[in-house]
Design a protein around this motif. Structure first.
Motif, PDB file in Angstrom:
ATOM      1  N   GLY A   1       2.912  10.649   2.592  1.00  0.00           N
ATOM      2  CA  GLY A   1       2.343  10.772   3.930  1.00  0.00           C
ATOM      3  C   GLY A   1       1.147   9.864   4.118  1.00  0.00           C
ATOM      4  O   GLY A   1       1.059   9.124   5.104  1.00  0.00           O
ATOM      5  N   PHE A   2       0.250   9.879   3.153  1.00  0.00           N
ATOM      6  CA  PHE A   2      -0.916   9.001   3.223  1.00  0.00           C
ATOM      7  C   PHE A   2      -0.522   7.543   3.003  1.00  0.00           C
ATOM      8  O   PHE A   2      -1.167   6.636   3.547  1.00  0.00           O
ATOM      9  N   GLY A   3       0.540   7.320   2.220  1.00  0.00           N
ATOM     10  CA  GLY A   3       1.010   5.962   1.996  1.00  0.00           C
ATOM     11  C   GLY A   3       1.499   5.290   3.260  1.00  0.00           C
ATOM     12  O   GLY A   3       1.448   4.059   3.385  1.00  0.00           O
ATOM     13  N   VAL A   4       1.976   6.077   4.218  1.00  0.00           N
ATOM     14  CA  VAL A   4       2.375   5.553   5.524  1.00  0.00           C
ATOM     15  C   VAL A   4       1.192   5.541   6.487  1.00  0.00           C
ATOM     16  O   VAL A   4       1.002   4.605   7.263  1.00  0.00           O
ATOM     17  N   MET A   5       0.379   6.585   6.435  1.00  0.00           N
ATOM     18  CA  MET A   5      -0.719   6.737   7.386  1.00  0.00           C
ATOM     19  C   MET A   5      -1.761   5.633   7.253  1.00  0.00           C
ATOM     20  O   MET A   5      -2.201   5.060   8.266  1.00  0.00           O
ATOM     21  N   ILE A   6      -2.165   5.307   6.050  1.00  0.00           N
ATOM     22  CA  ILE A   6      -3.253   4.350   5.845  1.00  0.00           C
ATOM     23  C   ILE A   6      -2.894   2.957   6.372  1.00  0.00           C
ATOM     24  O   ILE A   6      -3.638   2.380   7.174  1.00  0.00           O
ATOM     25  N   PRO A   7      -1.742   2.369   5.981  1.00  0.00           N
ATOM     26  CA  PRO A   7      -1.406   1.061   6.555  1.00  0.00           C
ATOM     27  C   PRO A   7      -1.136   1.116   8.052  1.00  0.00           C
ATOM     28  O   PRO A   7      -1.363   0.126   8.759  1.00  0.00           O
ATOM     29  N   ALA A   8      -0.657   2.266   8.559  1.00  0.00           N
ATOM     30  CA  ALA A   8      -0.454   2.378  10.005  1.00  0.00           C
ATOM     31  C   ALA A   8      -1.782   2.264  10.738  1.00  0.00           C
ATOM     32  O   ALA A   8      -1.879   1.589  11.778  1.00  0.00           O
ATOM     33  N   LEU A   9      -2.816   2.902  10.213  1.00  0.00           N
ATOM     34  CA  LEU A   9      -4.139   2.802  10.819  1.00  0.00           C
ATOM     35  C   LEU A   9      -4.700   1.393  10.699  1.00  0.00           C
ATOM     36  O   LEU A   9      -5.422   0.918  11.577  1.00  0.00           O
ATOM     37  N   MET A  10      -4.360   0.710   9.612  1.00  0.00           N
ATOM     38  CA  MET A  10      -4.860  -0.643   9.379  1.00  0.00           C
ATOM     39  C   MET A  10      -4.141  -1.685  10.235  1.00  0.00           C
ATOM     40  O   MET A  10      -4.782  -2.547  10.840  1.00  0.00           O
ATOM     41  N   PHE A  11      -2.820  -1.597  10.296  1.00  0.00           N
ATOM     42  CA  PHE A  11      -2.021  -2.696  10.841  1.00  0.00           C
ATOM     43  C   PHE A  11      -1.129  -2.320  12.020  1.00  0.00           C
ATOM     44  O   PHE A  11      -0.404  -3.171  12.540  1.00  0.00           O
ATOM     45  N   GLY A  12      -1.161  -1.045  12.447  1.00  0.00           N
ATOM     46  CA  GLY A  12      -0.282  -0.639  13.537  1.00  0.00           C
ATOM     47  C   GLY A  12      -0.480  -1.451  14.800  1.00  0.00           C
ATOM     48  O   GLY A  12       0.478  -1.742  15.518  1.00  0.00           O
ATOM     49  N   GLY A  13      -1.730  -1.852  15.070  1.00  0.00           N
ATOM     50  CA  GLY A  13      -2.013  -2.633  16.263  1.00  0.00           C
ATOM     51  C   GLY A  13      -1.833  -4.122  16.085  1.00  0.00           C
ATOM     52  O   GLY A  13      -2.042  -4.896  17.043  1.00  0.00           O
ATOM     53  N   ILE A  14      -1.445  -4.553  14.887  1.00  0.00           N
ATOM     54  CA  ILE A  14      -1.263  -5.986  14.621  1.00  0.00           C
ATOM     55  C   ILE A  14       0.220  -6.318  14.457  1.00  0.00           C
ATOM     56  O   ILE A  14       0.802  -7.058  15.251  1.00  0.00           O
TER      57      ILE A  14
ATOM     58  N   ALA B   1      -0.462  10.846  13.148  1.00  0.00           N
ATOM     59  CA  ALA B   1       0.712  11.715  13.263  1.00  0.00           C
ATOM     60  C   ALA B   1       1.887  11.172  12.454  1.00  0.00           C
ATOM     61  O   ALA B   1       2.671  11.954  11.893  1.00  0.00           O
ATOM     62  N   LEU B   2       2.027   9.858  12.368  1.00  0.00           N
ATOM     63  CA  LEU B   2       3.112   9.277  11.577  1.00  0.00           C
ATOM     64  C   LEU B   2       2.989   9.671  10.111  1.00  0.00           C
ATOM     65  O   LEU B   2       3.981   9.934   9.440  1.00  0.00           O
ATOM     66  N   GLY B   3       1.758   9.710   9.623  1.00  0.00           N
ATOM     67  CA  GLY B   3       1.549  10.133   8.248  1.00  0.00           C
ATOM     68  C   GLY B   3       1.991  11.564   8.025  1.00  0.00           C
ATOM     69  O   GLY B   3       2.641  11.888   7.014  1.00  0.00           O
TER      70      GLY B   3
ATOM     71  N   ILE C   1       0.834  -1.203   0.000  1.00  0.00           N
ATOM     72  CA  ILE C   1       0.000   0.000   0.000  1.00  0.00           C
ATOM     73  C   ILE C   1       0.868   1.251   0.000  1.00  0.00           C
ATOM     74  O   ILE C   1       0.586   2.235  -0.708  1.00  0.00           O
ATOM     75  N   LEU C   2       1.942   1.233   0.798  1.00  0.00           N
ATOM     76  CA  LEU C   2       2.873   2.356   0.814  1.00  0.00           C
ATOM     77  C   LEU C   2       3.382   2.656  -0.598  1.00  0.00           C
ATOM     78  O   LEU C   2       3.408   3.814  -1.034  1.00  0.00           O
ATOM     79  N   ILE C   3       3.784   1.627  -1.320  1.00  0.00           N
ATOM     80  CA  ILE C   3       4.327   1.819  -2.666  1.00  0.00           C
ATOM     81  C   ILE C   3       3.231   2.225  -3.644  1.00  0.00           C
ATOM     82  O   ILE C   3       3.429   3.112  -4.497  1.00  0.00           O
ATOM     83  N   ILE C   4       2.074   1.609  -3.539  1.00  0.00           N
ATOM     84  CA  ILE C   4       0.985   1.935  -4.466  1.00  0.00           C
ATOM     85  C   ILE C   4       0.574   3.399  -4.338  1.00  0.00           C
ATOM     86  O   ILE C   4       0.402   4.110  -5.343  1.00  0.00           O
ATOM     87  N   ILE C   5       0.434   3.876  -3.111  1.00  0.00           N
ATOM     88  CA  ILE C   5       0.035   5.272  -2.919  1.00  0.00           C
ATOM     89  C   ILE C   5       1.221   6.210  -3.154  1.00  0.00           C
ATOM     90  O   ILE C   5       1.094   7.226  -3.853  1.00  0.00           O
ATOM     91  N   GLY C   6       2.384   5.885  -2.580  1.00  0.00           N
ATOM     92  CA  GLY C   6       3.547   6.759  -2.699  1.00  0.00           C
ATOM     93  C   GLY C   6       4.114   6.806  -4.109  1.00  0.00           C
ATOM     94  O   GLY C   6       4.154   7.865  -4.748  1.00  0.00           O
ATOM     95  N   ASN C   7       4.565   5.672  -4.622  1.00  0.00           N
ATOM     96  CA  ASN C   7       5.110   5.644  -5.975  1.00  0.00           C
ATOM     97  C   ASN C   7       4.025   5.863  -7.022  1.00  0.00           C
ATOM     98  O   ASN C   7       4.312   6.322  -8.132  1.00  0.00           O
ATOM     99  N   GLY C   8       2.787   5.538  -6.668  1.00  0.00           N
ATOM    100  CA  GLY C   8       1.688   5.846  -7.571  1.00  0.00           C
ATOM    101  C   GLY C   8       1.540   7.343  -7.768  1.00  0.00           C
ATOM    102  O   GLY C   8       1.282   7.829  -8.876  1.00  0.00           O
TER     103      GLY C   8
END
Length: 245
Positions: free
Chosen positions: A52-65, A174-176, A20-27
């Motif tokens: 920023g969003f490329g990091v934020m979105i997966p962090a919200l999805m998987f940060g707790g996993i 905030a990480l995003g 997701i980071l690459i798809i949003i960021g490099n996209g």
């Protein structure tokens, strides 16, 4: 990281999160650099926001996993300072690398007509990997080192701040913004990568795919966005650990 989840599940989250980071960021980079895209020449502000969003979105999805490392330098830095089990490092790093490659393949598949229209090999490579604008490995290394030290130390400070420990979602948001700011502030010289998987995985894809006008993969520079973040992981995590950990 939640130990209640198996290593396989956590590694899968690292794979998906990095993709997701690459798809949003490099996209976003592809939209700005590839001729004919509606985002063509959209500017650096758009790219900084994308990462920023490329990091934020997966962090919200998987940060707790899985902890949403999505970065081998962070994983290795945490393990070095006793904050992550070494037994889990290799599965995490492999998942991150494969996720980066899968994400880049998705971008190529969706942007293929625009790759074909883009005659500048530099613009094509920019959608995969980083390069120093001054063609200086020394300048590139300094930029990647500084940015990565700030990324890792600030990320740990945010996650463990009294303001966010009771509201982990706020920390992930905030990480995003942290990454958004880093790419905006330090992106001019190199990109930046701040992440070995983010640069090396797509660079391998670039080398393997038969794209028009792709040019060389610039392997002479490729060690910089790998080695500098790895060293920065040791420094950044260590600084936080010694100061507040």
């Amino acid at each position: 990281m939640d130990p209640d989840y198996s290593l396989a599940v956590r590694a899968a989250c690292e794979f998906i999160g990095t993709a997701i980071l690459i798809i949003i960021g490099n996209g976003t980079v592809a939209n700005v650099h590839l001729k004919g895209s509606k985002g063509y020449r959209g500017g650096w502000s758009l790219i900084a926001m994308g990462y920023g969003f490329g990091v934020m979105i997966p962090a919200l999805m998987f940060g707790g996993i899985s902890g949403n490392h999505v970065n081998p330098a962070f994983t290795i830095g945490l393990a070095t300072w006793g904050m992550f089990p070494w037994a889990d490092v290799a599965p995490y790093v492999v998942a991150q690398m494969l996720g980066a490659m899968a994400g880049q393949l998705a971008i190529v598949a969706t942007h293929k007509p625009y790759y074909d229209r883009t005659e500048s090999s530099a613009d094509v490579l920019a959608t995969f990997s980083t390069v120093n604008a001054a063609h200086s490995r020394v300048n590139g290394f300094a930029n990647e080192l500084l940015g990565s030290v700030i990324l890792f130390s600030c990320a740990l400070a945010i996650i463990n701040s009294p303001l966010t420990t009771t509201e982990p979602g706020l920390a992930h948001l905030a990480l995003g913004f942290l990454v958004w700011g880093l790419v905006a502030g330090l992106g001019g010289p190199t990109g930046p990568a701040l992440n070995p998987a983010r640069d090396l995985g797509p660079r391998i894809v670039h080398a393997l795919l038969p794209l028009k006008h792709k040019g060389p993969s610039d392997w002479g520079y490729s060690w910089v966005p790998v080695v500098a973040p790895l060293i920065a992981g040791l420094i950044g995590v260590g600084c936080w650990k010694l100061l507040l950990g």
